[in-house]
Write an enzyme that holds these catalytic residues in place. Structure first.
Site, PDB file in Angstrom:
ATOM      1  N   LYS A 197       0.875  -3.400   4.808  1.00 59.06           N
ATOM      2  CA  LYS A 197      -0.072  -4.158   3.988  1.00 59.06           C
ATOM      3  C   LYS A 197       0.532  -4.898   2.814  1.00 59.06           C
ATOM      4  CE  LYS A 197      -4.181  -2.880   3.234  1.00 59.06           C
ATOM      5  NZ  LYS A 197      -5.313  -2.084   2.759  1.00 59.06           N
ATOM      6  N   SER A 246       0.860  -1.181   0.000  1.00 56.46           N
ATOM      7  CA  SER A 246       0.000   0.000   0.000  1.00 56.46           C
ATOM      8  C   SER A 246       0.895   1.228   0.000  1.00 56.46           C
ATOM      9  CB  SER A 246      -0.879  -0.026   1.251  1.00 56.46           C
ATOM     10  OG  SER A 246      -1.294   1.285   1.551  1.00 56.46           O
TER      11      SER A 246
END
Ligand code: ARG
Length: 466
Positions: free
Chosen positions: A289, A283
């Site tokens: 992430k 991300s």
């Protein structure tokens, strides 16, 4: 469009010239149908040879045409071909270049044919190859499933209904479910190929042609299994494309279901699966992430594949016999579905190949659940309790356990016997492994059945030439 001068609302000649340009751009298909150049030239060569054999053109003229067409192909392949969008489509571009290269004899090629049977023939040739490519990609994907199933032959996980933990199954069994879906897909693409495998050349514009052509020999040269039986149907039929598009829509739906499971399984909530790094992205804002973008796109692209099917169905629904220019709208969506599906099949095979299944986490999900409830109800059935009654007893039991944060394995025999006096010591032997082993029916999840299914899957792939 009417041939009367149209009011433009102003009298700026430059704007009106731009208008004309726009109007002719509107009919151009070259930017997408040029990908049919191989098929177009191949079909033209077969047609020219037949014209020569039948004495419809002189043999040496046919030979010059064939030679010229081969030069055109070489030019396209080397990037030297002077594409002319103003000539509308691939057929006109090839033919016009043939004139440049061999002169007026090029004009004999279009004897006994029309662009209407030509475009259909080209698209069918393309479709046959696309079906082969799709089936090959499906087989590769199926092989990836077989390998993953084999590598996880003892891994257990909860099988789900309503996304609620339902009954324990082998992961290999779950994976082989997808093998079956893709097997059916392969059958559908083979059927679409069968529908495409019909020669339409010889139908002319739509009524047939007034020359002594030999359609069978053209079919043979182009490898078509049959020739069309009715010239009017021949030039207007696009069922073969619809069949590919609908098989593609179903296949994309299967891929999307799998992608959805990948997304869910790779979430922190599940952690059943780690997707390979090259199939996830970071991300831009949240450093922790790993996003399952490839799986999400596989799921998302399903929309276009469905859309292409509906676009073609809609284009076809109001068409009177025979050829109508609307039919030119058949190709873009078809190409897009082929490209999208092949890419998604490849990406999915890569994801499966590199996926790491978290066996510990899956087992934990089985253990911290009530997935043995059916087995315990079946136990009571074995002792003579009607299934419906057993269902109520075990349902109450699991509700109570759930309220206490306990599971069936935490129950003593005495506690079982409070629920039903028919419980005996052997109820304590019911566990994940016994549950799975007991589903020993054809198609069931017992280890023996899953091993047999795996062997059967391999045999089917072998038979399919994998
Ligand atoms: N570009 C046309 C198509 O894709 C080729 C056939 C045109 N035939 C015609 N009569 N205008 O359908």
């Amino acid at each position: 469009m009417s041939t009367d001068p149209q009011p433009t609302g102003h009298d700026d000649p430059a704007a009106s010239a731009r208008g004309t340009e726009l109007a002719s751009d509107y009919t151009v298909s070259l930017h997408y149908d040029r990908r049919l150049y191989r098929e177009d030239i191949r079909a033209s060569i077969a047609h020219a040879r037949m014209l020569g054999r039948q004495g419809i053109v002189e043999e040496d003229e046919a030979a010059q045409i064939v030679d010229g067409l081969e030069k055109v192909r070489a030019e396209i392949e080397s990037g030297d071909f002077p594409w002319k969008p103003e000539l509308e489509d691939i057929h006109m571009n090839v033919e016009s270049r043939l004139f440049d290269l061999i002169g007026d004899v090029a004009g004999r090629l279009h004897t006994a044919r029309s662009r209407n049977d030509q475009v259909s023939t080209d698209t069918r040739l393309y479709m046959r190859q696309a079906c082969d490519d799709t089936v090959t990609a499906l087989r590769t994907l199926q092989s990836a499933f077989v390998s993953a199933a084999e590598a996880n032959i003892t891994t257990v996980l909860p099988g789900y209904t309503h996304l609620q933990r339902a009954q324990p199954v082998l992961l290999a069994h779950h994976l082989l479910a997808y093998f079956e879906m893709f097997d059916r897909d392969a059958t559908r693409f083979a059927a679409a190929q069968e529908s495409a495998d019909v020669l339409t050349l010889g139908n002319g514009a739509m009524a047939g042609v007034p020359y002594p052509i030999d359609r069978e020999s053209v079919a043979e040269e182009l490898g078509f299994g049959r020739i069309t039986a009715n010239s009017m149907d021949g030039v207007s039929d696009r069922d073969f494309a619809l069949e590919y598009l609908s098989a593609a829509a179903i296949c994309a739906m299967h891929l999307s279901r799998l992608a959805e499971e990948f997304v869910i399984w790779s979430s922190d909530e599940f952690r059943f699966l780690s997707l390979p790094d090259n199939y996830t992205t970071g991300s831009s804002i949240m450093p922790q992430k790993r996003n399952p973008d490839f799986a999400e796109l596989a799921r998302g692209k399903t929309g276009r594949v469905y859309g292409n099917l509906f676009a073609m169905l809609t284009t076809l629904k109001g068409l009177p016999l025979t050829y109508n220019r609307d039919l030119q709208e058949d190709k873009e969506g078809l190409f897009d579905s082929v490209d999208t599906l092949l890419a998604t099949l490849g990406v999915t095979a890569g994801m499966i190949g590199g996926a790491r299944f978290n066996a510990g986490r899956m087992r934990q999900a089985v253990e911290s659940s009530y997935v043995l409830a059916t087995d315990i109800a079946d136990y009571l059935v074995g002792k003579g309790t009607p299934f419906r009654e057993a269902h109520i007893i075990v349902s109450n039991l699991s509700d109570r356990l759930n309220a206490d944060g306990r599971f069936f394995k935490d129950l003593s025999l005495d506690e079982f016997r409070v629920a039903s006096s028919l419980f005996e010591a052997d109820v304590l032997e019911i566990d994940i492994d016994s549950s799975i082993a007991s589903r020993d029916v054809p198609g069931g999840t017992s280890p023996t059945r899953v091993k047999a299914a795996l062997a059967e899957a391999k045999a089917r792939l072998k038979e399919a030439g994998q």
